[in-house]
Scaffold this motif. Structure first.
Motif, PDB file in Angstrom:
ATOM      1  N   ARG A  32      56.844  66.860 -10.783  1.00  0.00           N
ATOM      2  CA  ARG A  32      58.161  66.355 -10.413  1.00  0.00           C
ATOM      3  C   ARG A  32      58.748  67.220  -9.295  1.00  0.00           C
ATOM      4  O   ARG A  32      59.271  66.711  -8.307  1.00  0.00           O
ATOM      5  CB  ARG A  32      59.062  66.422 -11.648  1.00  0.00           C
ATOM      6  CG  ARG A  32      60.182  65.432 -11.641  1.00  0.00           C
ATOM      7  CD  ARG A  32      61.007  65.611 -12.865  1.00  0.00           C
ATOM      8  NE  ARG A  32      61.495  66.985 -12.967  1.00  0.00           N
ATOM      9  CZ  ARG A  32      62.043  67.508 -14.071  1.00  0.00           C
ATOM     10  NH1 ARG A  32      62.133  66.775 -15.160  1.00  0.00           N
ATOM     11  NH2 ARG A  32      62.479  68.750 -14.070  1.00  0.00           N
ATOM     12  N   SER A 115      68.334  64.904  -5.432  1.00  0.00           N
ATOM     13  CA  SER A 115      67.335  63.997  -5.986  1.00  0.00           C
ATOM     14  C   SER A 115      67.321  64.172  -7.488  1.00  0.00           C
ATOM     15  O   SER A 115      67.344  65.300  -7.980  1.00  0.00           O
ATOM     16  CB  SER A 115      65.960  64.325  -5.394  1.00  0.00           C
ATOM     17  OG  SER A 115      65.018  63.374  -5.828  1.00  0.00           O
ATOM     18  N   PHE A 117      65.508  62.705 -11.262  1.00  0.00           N
ATOM     19  CA  PHE A 117      64.454  61.878 -11.834  1.00  0.00           C
ATOM     20  C   PHE A 117      64.986  61.353 -13.154  1.00  0.00           C
ATOM     21  O   PHE A 117      65.098  62.071 -14.129  1.00  0.00           O
ATOM     22  CB  PHE A 117      63.207  62.735 -12.064  1.00  0.00           C
ATOM     23  CG  PHE A 117      62.113  61.995 -12.766  1.00  0.00           C
ATOM     24  CD1 PHE A 117      61.613  60.810 -12.241  1.00  0.00           C
ATOM     25  CD2 PHE A 117      61.568  62.485 -13.941  1.00  0.00           C
ATOM     26  CE1 PHE A 117      60.602  60.145 -12.882  1.00  0.00           C
ATOM     27  CE2 PHE A 117      60.552  61.811 -14.584  1.00  0.00           C
ATOM     28  CZ  PHE A 117      60.062  60.639 -14.052  1.00  0.00           C
ATOM     29  N   PHE A 122      62.883  58.091  -9.089  1.00  0.00           N
ATOM     30  CA  PHE A 122      63.425  59.228  -8.348  1.00  0.00           C
ATOM     31  C   PHE A 122      64.550  58.686  -7.501  1.00  0.00           C
ATOM     32  O   PHE A 122      64.323  57.902  -6.588  1.00  0.00           O
ATOM     33  CB  PHE A 122      62.372  59.829  -7.420  1.00  0.00           C
ATOM     34  CG  PHE A 122      61.415  60.722  -8.119  1.00  0.00           C
ATOM     35  CD1 PHE A 122      61.750  62.055  -8.369  1.00  0.00           C
ATOM     36  CD2 PHE A 122      60.186  60.249  -8.541  1.00  0.00           C
ATOM     37  CE1 PHE A 122      60.856  62.869  -9.017  1.00  0.00           C
ATOM     38  CE2 PHE A 122      59.304  61.068  -9.191  1.00  0.00           C
ATOM     39  CZ  PHE A 122      59.630  62.385  -9.437  1.00  0.00           C
ATOM     40  N   SER A 124      67.105  59.565  -4.741  1.00  0.00           N
ATOM     41  CA  SER A 124      67.362  60.648  -3.796  1.00  0.00           C
ATOM     42  C   SER A 124      68.371  60.178  -2.767  1.00  0.00           C
ATOM     43  O   SER A 124      68.493  58.988  -2.481  1.00  0.00           O
ATOM     44  CB  SER A 124      66.073  61.028  -3.071  1.00  0.00           C
ATOM     45  OG  SER A 124      64.986  61.038  -3.966  1.00  0.00           O
ATOM     46  N   ALA A 150      57.642  57.698  -9.664  1.00  0.00           N
ATOM     47  CA  ALA A 150      58.155  57.909 -11.014  1.00  0.00           C
ATOM     48  C   ALA A 150      57.225  57.254 -12.025  1.00  0.00           C
ATOM     49  O   ALA A 150      56.920  57.831 -13.066  1.00  0.00           O
ATOM     50  CB  ALA A 150      59.555  57.336 -11.134  1.00  0.00           C
TER      51      ALA A 150
END
Ligand code: ATP
Ligand code: MG
Length: 463
Positions: A32, A115, A117, A122, A124, A150
């Motif tokens: 990640r 960003s 998750f 993700f 961002s 992701a």
């Protein structure tokens, strides 16, 4: 009782949990982070491109911005928001609420990247200032929602979870069977110990394999063997001792019965019987005294060792045995060097010399002789008792130090021997750190007993 098993389980479980936890977090977190890094640099570059393209407009307007964007390849962005220098939104290709904090920072000249998750994507965002001729004329935010990466990460996570489940189950199963195998052998050993502790000394533990537990089993078997030997020795000793005491007691009983049941026994017979009773009781006394000596040596009750002059001890013993030697017509010669001193118990040493010399006289031939020598070298003090007697057959030499052992049963019994003298000698010599060996006279007749003691240092004897 099952505490080892329990501890083992807790231990394995703890290690397993830590490993699985690491397996389930570390790869995900690091991939990640890698994605974050990559997004940051890609979006920063893109932000710089967009910012400089918009910077060419001098003044930002919706139409101007739309024109510029037509030439840029921004298809991978979900949303693009542009403000003028006072923060008014002049372009927003999707509409809705706008996070203005980052745009504010961008208007102040700072690029901001975020960003996260979450929700299997993700999300961002980069916000950069737009400058023209040294002045900030607006700010732009690029939004990206990456579900593809992701998805990959989520599927890796899923696979690791399944793998963890398999590994965890397998490890637990292995741990259970391993501990079962190992502990089962421990419990078997404990069972064997229980059996032997219950008095079954002939029992032997069944040994399998060749590891530490087998070694433990082997040691245990050795221990049991020793126990069995000791037990056998003890039984033999008790039965021999009772037998030894029974015979003279039976004679005494018989003789006294005869006296009591014979009316008017004549004086001479009566004397003879009483003399016999006396002889038998003397023998009983000697035997019990020797048994007491032996049990004292067995107990290993250590008297404080003192310097013992073996020459003096030998002279005393020989003086005590002179009448016996005279009676049997045996000549005694000596060669006793001065200064043969050892550390130990004078009483024990007296027993050693007198038992050896007594045997040398008793098991001799008419007109035979006995020689007693005492000498020392740098390391040893040596006592030899040599006789010209009947000798000891080779096959008996190993056994003569055994309790109650007699070479010629009838003969030594007749001479009042109980077969204990040499065991006392042996035990006393060993207790003093010495050795005893028996051989035959150089000319092949008679026996030689050789006793060696370690020579004590001058500090020890204080001489
Ligand atoms: N010098 C020797 N020559 C020949 N045989 C010997 C001699 N010393 C010992 N033996 C044999 O060894 C046996 C054991 O000796 P040991 O001194 O232990 O017992 P014992 O003399 O029979 O009895 P005890 O000494 O208890 O009165 C004797 O019975 C005898 O048969
Ligand atoms: Mg003897």
């Amino acid at each position: 009782m099952h505490s080892i098993r329990f501890k083992f389980f807790v231990f394995v479980l703890a290690i397993l949990l830590i490993l699985l936890l690491l397996l389930n977090t570390y790869p995900i977190i690091s991939s990640r982070d890698a994605v974050f890094q990559e997004k940051r640099s890609a979006m920063s570059a893109q932000g710089a491109v967009v910012s400089s393209a918009l910077g060419g407009l001098e003044k930002l307007s919706r139409d101007g911005v739309t024109d510029v964007f037509r030439f840029l390849d921004l298809g991978n962005y979900d949303r693009i928001v542009v403000t003028d220098e006072s923060g008014n939104i002049i372009y927003d290709d999707r509409g809705g609420a706008v996070e203005t904090k980052d745009l504010g920072a961008a208007l102040a000249g700072k690029s901001v990247f975020r960003s996260v998750f979450s929700n299997s994507a993700f999300s961002s965002r980069i916000s950069v200032p737009v400058g023209s001729q040294g002045a900030i004329i607006g700010a732009v935010s690029l939004y990206e929602n990456d579900t593809e990466r992701a998805g990959i990460i989520l599927s890796i996570q899923h696979r690791i979870a399944i793998l963890s489940l398999i590994i965890g189950t397998a490890a637990l199963l292995l741990a259970v069977s391993f501990s079962w195998l190992i502990l089962r052998r421990f419990y078997r050993l404990a069972d064997s110990m229980h059996t032997v502790a219950g008095g079954n000394y002939s029992y032997r533990h069944d040994i399998t394999g060749n590891d530490e537990i087998s070694e433990l089993g082997r040691e245990f078997n050795l221990l049991t063997e020793r126990l069995e030997e000791n037990e056998q020795q003890r039984r033999r000793f008790v039965s021999d001792a009772s037998h030894e005491l029974k015979t003279p007691l039976a004679s005494i009983r018989l003789l006294s019965d005869s006296i009591l049941q014979t009316d008017g026994m004549d004086e001479d017979t009566l004397r003879e019987f009483v003399t016999d009773i006396r002889t038998e009781s003397e023998r009983l006394q000697r035997t019990t005294e020797k048994l007491l000596d032996l049990s004292r040596l067995d107990d290993g009750v250590k008297v404080l060792p003192e310097p013992v002059d073996l020459k003096q001890i030998s002279l005393d013993a020989l003086a005590g045995l002179a009448p016996l030697a005279r009676e049997r017509g045996i000549r005694i010669t000596t060669d006793l060097k001065d200064g043969c001193v050892i550390m130990g118990s004078p009483d024990d040493m007296g027993r050693v010399v007198s038992n050896l010399v007594e045997n040398a006289i008793k098991y001799n031939v008419p007109d035979g002789s006995v020689t007693v020598r005492l000498s020392q070298d740098a390391e040893h003090v040596t006592l030899t008792v040599e006789d010209t007697g009947i000798g000891i057959p080779k096959e008996d030499r190993l056994n003569i130090f055994t309790r109650f052992y007699r070479v010629d049963k009838a003969r030594s019994r007749a001479s009042g021997g109980s077969g204990l003298g040499l065991s006392i000698v042996h035990d006393a010599v060993i207790a003093h750190g010495g050795t005893i060996t028996v051989g035959s006279n150089p000319n092949g007749e008679g026996s030689v007993f050789l006793v060696r003691f370690p020579r004590p240092s001058a500090e020890e004897t204080g001489i």
